[in-house]
Motif scaffolding. Structure first.
Motif, mmCIF file in Angstrom:
data_model
loop_
_atom_site.group_PDB
_atom_site.id
_atom_site.type_symbol
_atom_site.label_atom_id
_atom_site.label_comp_id
_atom_site.label_asym_id
_atom_site.label_seq_id
_atom_site.Cartn_x
_atom_site.Cartn_y
_atom_site.Cartn_z
ATOM 1 N N CYS A 141 32.679 42.193 48.792
ATOM 2 C CA CYS A 141 32.570 41.736 47.416
ATOM 3 C C CYS A 141 33.678 40.723 47.122
ATOM 4 O O CYS A 141 34.846 40.977 47.395
ATOM 5 N N SER A 172 31.014 49.099 43.801
ATOM 6 C CA SER A 172 32.277 49.353 43.109
ATOM 7 C C SER A 172 32.325 48.687 41.736
ATOM 8 O O SER A 172 32.664 49.317 40.741
ATOM 9 N N CYS A 173 31.942 47.387 41.688
ATOM 10 C CA CYS A 173 32.069 46.674 40.410
ATOM 11 C C CYS A 173 30.739 46.077 39.947
ATOM 12 O O CYS A 173 30.691 45.406 38.926
ATOM 13 N N HIS A 199 35.804 44.946 47.704
ATOM 14 C CA HIS A 199 35.208 46.141 48.278
ATOM 15 C C HIS A 199 34.247 45.751 49.403
ATOM 16 O O HIS A 199 33.477 44.807 49.263
ATOM 17 N N CYS A 240 27.501 45.074 44.417
ATOM 18 C CA CYS A 240 28.672 45.830 44.844
ATOM 19 C C CYS A 240 28.665 47.217 44.210
ATOM 20 O O CYS A 240 28.556 47.338 42.985
ATOM 21 N N CYS A 296 35.969 42.182 43.860
ATOM 22 C CA CYS A 296 36.957 43.256 43.954
ATOM 23 C C CYS A 296 37.412 43.515 45.389
ATOM 24 O O CYS A 296 38.304 44.312 45.624
HETATM 25 ZN ZN LIG Z 1 32.986 44.566 43.819
#
Ligand SMILES: [Zn+2]
Length: 85
Positions: A8, A33-34, A13, A31, A11
């Protein structure tokens, strides 16, 4: 089935995705994560699955080698048989 690794850009990730060919970035989930879709595909490292398939190829090659060796033995015996004629 190929597993691609994505990074990503938002972030940083990294995660892996199983991708059905033909793969486009639009088909890749965001992603985890975000939730950003700004992803970069990274060259895949040697995964466990590809390592396993490589070992399977080696084992198949060994089997083929054994079969060829056996066929050569038979051929040699046939040569001997012809000599005794
Ligand atoms: Zn991310």
């Amino acid at each position: 089935m190929p597993i691609y690794e994505y990074a990503c850009r938002q972030c940083g990730h990294t995660f892996e995705r199983l991708v059905m060919p033909p793969a486009t970035s639009a088909e890749v989930a965001p992603c985890p994560s975000c939730r950003s879709a700004d992803l970069e595909r990274v060259p895949s490292r040697l995964s466990v699955s590809s390592e396993a398939s490589r070992q399977a190829n080696v084992q198949r090659a060994r089997k083929l080698g054994t079969k060829e060796a056996r066929e050569k033995e038979v051929a040699d015996l046939e040569v001997i048989a012809h000599h005794t004629d």
